[in-house]
Each structure stands twice: as structure tokens, then as C-alpha cells.
Design a protein around this motif. Structure first.
Motif, PDB file in Angstrom:
ATOM      1  N   LEU A  61      56.538  50.466  40.501  1.00  0.00           N
ATOM      2  CA  LEU A  61      55.351  49.948  40.005  1.00  0.00           C
ATOM      3  C   LEU A  61      55.074  48.782  40.773  1.00  0.00           C
ATOM      4  CD1 LEU A  61      52.950  50.503  37.958  1.00  0.00           C
ATOM      5  CD2 LEU A  61      54.298  48.448  36.429  1.00  0.00           C
ATOM      6  N   TYR A  62      55.713  47.729  40.948  1.00  0.00           N
ATOM      7  CA  TYR A  62      55.484  46.642  41.577  1.00  0.00           C
ATOM      8  C   TYR A  62      55.301  46.841  43.037  1.00  0.00           C
ATOM      9  CZ  TYR A  62      56.662  44.148  37.350  1.00  0.00           C
ATOM     10  OH  TYR A  62      56.904  43.747  36.141  1.00  0.00           O
ATOM     11  N   PHE A  63      55.960  47.936  43.799  1.00  0.00           N
ATOM     12  CA  PHE A  63      55.939  48.192  45.295  1.00  0.00           C
ATOM     13  C   PHE A  63      54.695  48.736  45.475  1.00  0.00           C
ATOM     14  CE2 PHE A  63      56.787  51.028  48.712  1.00  0.00           C
ATOM     15  CZ  PHE A  63      57.090  50.054  49.641  1.00  0.00           C
ATOM     16  N   THR A  64      54.330  49.613  44.528  1.00  0.00           N
ATOM     17  CA  THR A  64      52.816  50.386  44.845  1.00  0.00           C
ATOM     18  C   THR A  64      51.479  49.487  44.714  1.00  0.00           C
ATOM     19  OG1 THR A  64      54.041  52.308  43.747  1.00  0.00           O
ATOM     20  CG2 THR A  64      51.634  52.159  43.895  1.00  0.00           C
ATOM     21  N   LYS A  65      51.870  48.637  43.818  1.00  0.00           N
ATOM     22  CA  LYS A  65      50.720  47.522  43.564  1.00  0.00           C
ATOM     23  C   LYS A  65      50.713  46.627  44.713  1.00  0.00           C
ATOM     24  CE  LYS A  65      50.431  46.950  38.464  1.00  0.00           C
ATOM     25  NZ  LYS A  65      50.564  45.894  37.639  1.00  0.00           N
ATOM     26  N   ILE A  66      51.621  46.277  45.427  1.00  0.00           N
ATOM     27  CA  ILE A  66      51.759  45.269  46.643  1.00  0.00           C
ATOM     28  C   ILE A  66      51.186  46.253  47.867  1.00  0.00           C
ATOM     29  CG2 ILE A  66      53.223  44.498  48.204  1.00  0.00           C
ATOM     30  CD1 ILE A  66      55.209  43.493  45.840  1.00  0.00           C
ATOM     31  N   VAL A  67      51.641  47.479  48.174  1.00  0.00           N
ATOM     32  CA  VAL A  67      51.040  48.206  49.018  1.00  0.00           C
ATOM     33  C   VAL A  67      49.412  48.462  48.798  1.00  0.00           C
ATOM     34  CG1 VAL A  67      51.048  50.578  49.989  1.00  0.00           C
ATOM     35  CG2 VAL A  67      52.967  49.671  49.540  1.00  0.00           C
ATOM     36  N   THR A  68      48.951  48.705  47.419  1.00  0.00           N
ATOM     37  CA  THR A  68      47.774  48.786  47.331  1.00  0.00           C
ATOM     38  C   THR A  68      46.854  47.462  47.513  1.00  0.00           C
ATOM     39  OG1 THR A  68      48.223  50.565  45.461  1.00  0.00           O
ATOM     40  CG2 THR A  68      45.765  49.527  45.366  1.00  0.00           C
ATOM     41  N   TYR A  69      47.566  46.373  47.015  1.00  0.00           N
ATOM     42  CA  TYR A  69      46.711  44.977  47.479  1.00  0.00           C
ATOM     43  C   TYR A  69      46.863  44.640  48.825  1.00  0.00           C
ATOM     44  CZ  TYR A  69      47.021  43.289  42.526  1.00  0.00           C
ATOM     45  OH  TYR A  69      46.555  42.912  41.448  1.00  0.00           O
ATOM     46  N   ASP A  70      47.771  44.997  49.592  1.00  0.00           N
ATOM     47  CA  ASP A  70      47.693  44.993  51.127  1.00  0.00           C
ATOM     48  C   ASP A  70      46.636  45.703  51.812  1.00  0.00           C
ATOM     49  OD1 ASP A  70      49.967  43.263  51.479  1.00  0.00           O
ATOM     50  OD2 ASP A  70      51.411  44.886  51.879  1.00  0.00           O
ATOM     51  N   LYS A  71      46.382  46.962  51.224  1.00  0.00           N
ATOM     52  CA  LYS A  71      45.217  47.679  51.812  1.00  0.00           C
ATOM     53  C   LYS A  71      44.014  47.275  51.507  1.00  0.00           C
ATOM     54  CE  LYS A  71      47.927  52.110  52.185  1.00  0.00           C
ATOM     55  NZ  LYS A  71      48.054  53.570  51.596  1.00  0.00           N
ATOM     56  N   ALA A  72      43.842  46.739  50.142  1.00  0.00           N
ATOM     57  CA  ALA A  72      42.630  46.355  49.794  1.00  0.00           C
ATOM     58  C   ALA A  72      42.163  44.886  50.404  1.00  0.00           C
ATOM     59  CB  ALA A  72      42.441  46.277  48.201  1.00  0.00           C
ATOM     60  N   ILE A  73      42.929  44.351  50.611  1.00  0.00           N
ATOM     61  CA  ILE A  73      42.914  42.857  51.272  1.00  0.00           C
ATOM     62  C   ILE A  73      42.488  43.238  52.594  1.00  0.00           C
ATOM     63  CG2 ILE A  73      44.030  40.884  52.010  1.00  0.00           C
ATOM     64  CD1 ILE A  73      45.582  40.865  49.393  1.00  0.00           C
ATOM     65  N   SER A  74      42.857  44.025  53.226  1.00  0.00           N
ATOM     66  CA  SER A  74      42.844  44.090  54.691  1.00  0.00           C
ATOM     67  C   SER A  74      41.463  44.705  54.855  1.00  0.00           C
ATOM     68  CB  SER A  74      43.923  45.408  55.316  1.00  0.00           C
ATOM     69  OG  SER A  74      43.500  45.490  56.504  1.00  0.00           O
ATOM     70  N   ARG A  75      41.071  45.636  53.931  1.00  0.00           N
ATOM     71  CA  ARG A  75      39.601  46.176  53.936  1.00  0.00           C
ATOM     72  C   ARG A  75      38.586  45.174  53.619  1.00  0.00           C
ATOM     73  NH1 ARG A  75      41.055  51.925  51.154  1.00  0.00           N
ATOM     74  NH2 ARG A  75      41.981  52.913  53.073  1.00  0.00           N
ATOM     75  N   PHE A  76      38.993  44.322  52.718  1.00  0.00           N
ATOM     76  CA  PHE A  76      38.186  43.327  52.465  1.00  0.00           C
ATOM     77  C   PHE A  76      37.931  42.178  53.385  1.00  0.00           C
ATOM     78  CE2 PHE A  76      37.513  43.907  47.858  1.00  0.00           C
ATOM     79  CZ  PHE A  76      36.387  43.175  47.463  1.00  0.00           C
ATOM     80  N   LYS A  77      38.929  41.988  54.247  1.00  0.00           N
ATOM     81  CA  LYS A  77      38.902  41.005  55.259  1.00  0.00           C
ATOM     82  C   LYS A  77      38.132  41.664  56.529  1.00  0.00           C
ATOM     83  CE  LYS A  77      43.086  38.321  54.559  1.00  0.00           C
ATOM     84  NZ  LYS A  77      44.393  38.072  55.082  1.00  0.00           N
ATOM     85  N   ASP A  78      38.259  42.975  56.569  1.00  0.00           N
ATOM     86  CA  ASP A  78      37.683  43.412  57.726  1.00  0.00           C
ATOM     87  C   ASP A  78      35.954  43.563  57.341  1.00  0.00           C
ATOM     88  OD1 ASP A  78      39.830  44.120  59.128  1.00  0.00           O
ATOM     89  OD2 ASP A  78      39.755  46.159  58.346  1.00  0.00           O
ATOM     90  N   TYR A  79      35.667  43.981  56.094  1.00  0.00           N
ATOM     91  CA  TYR A  79      34.384  43.865  55.901  1.00  0.00           C
ATOM     92  C   TYR A  79      33.553  42.511  55.842  1.00  0.00           C
ATOM     93  CZ  TYR A  79      30.010  44.766  53.118  1.00  0.00           C
ATOM     94  OH  TYR A  79      28.684  44.942  52.745  1.00  0.00           O
ATOM     95  N   ILE A  80      34.316  41.477  55.421  1.00  0.00           N
ATOM     96  CA  ILE A  80      33.681  40.071  55.632  1.00  0.00           C
ATOM     97  C   ILE A  80      33.450  39.772  57.183  1.00  0.00           C
ATOM     98  CG2 ILE A  80      34.333  37.539  55.216  1.00  0.00           C
ATOM     99  CD1 ILE A  80      35.627  38.495  52.523  1.00  0.00           C
TER     100      ILE A  80
END
Length: 84
Positions: A61-80
Motif C-alpha cells: 500500500l505505502y509503496f504504491t502510494k509513493i509511486v503514485t505521488y512520484d508520478k503526480a509530482i512529476s506531472r505537476f512540476k512539468d505543467y508548472i
């Protein structure tokens, strides 16, 4: 734009908290495994509560959350970056 930066900071903080929980879970499992091995080596009796009891599920569960956060953070940074 400020709202997006705030959201990004929140996601980064949540990711850090999840990493802390994952490390704690790994440490707990490591301790449980060490105790099981000690009991095996000393021929002690086992009890139902000696096992991992679902802790592996928490790691997933925690591992999957970290992977999801990594992807979302990367996308947010790219968009910004593209929005500037």
C-alpha cells in the motif's frame, strides 16, 4: 498558479510522510523476521501472533502510494514549468 504550487507542496509532504510510514513498516517486519528466526534457532514454540499478520499488504500500500505521488509530482512540476 499559486494554488498549483501549494498543491505540489502538499503532495511532496504527503509523499515524505508515506516514505516514513514505509520505513517504519519495513523496520517492523525486519524485527518480526529476526524474532521468528531467533525462535527457530532456539526451538521455541510459535504462536499465531508471531507472523507478519498482513504487514506485507501495508508495504504494498505505502509503496504504491509513493509511486503514485512520484508520478503526480512529476506531472505537476512539468505543467508548472510549461505554464511559466
Amino acid at each position: 498558479m499559486n494554488k498549483m504550487i501549494s498543491e505540489l507542496m502538499i503532495m511532496e509532504t504527503e509523499k515524505e510522510q508515506t516514505e516514513i510510514k514505509l520505513r517504519e513498516q519495513i523496520k517492523s517486519i525486519r524485527n518480526t523476521l529476526d524474532n521468528l528466526e531467533r525462535k527457530l534457532d532456539s526451538n521455541e514454540n510459535f504462536y499465531e501472533f508471531d507472523g507478519l499478520q498482513g504487514n506485507g499488504n501495508n508495504i504494498d500500500l505505502y509503496f504504491t502510494k509513493i509511486v503514485t505521488y512520484d508520478k503526480a509530482i512529476s506531472r505537476f512540476k512539468d505543467y508548472i514549468e510549461k505554464s511559466r
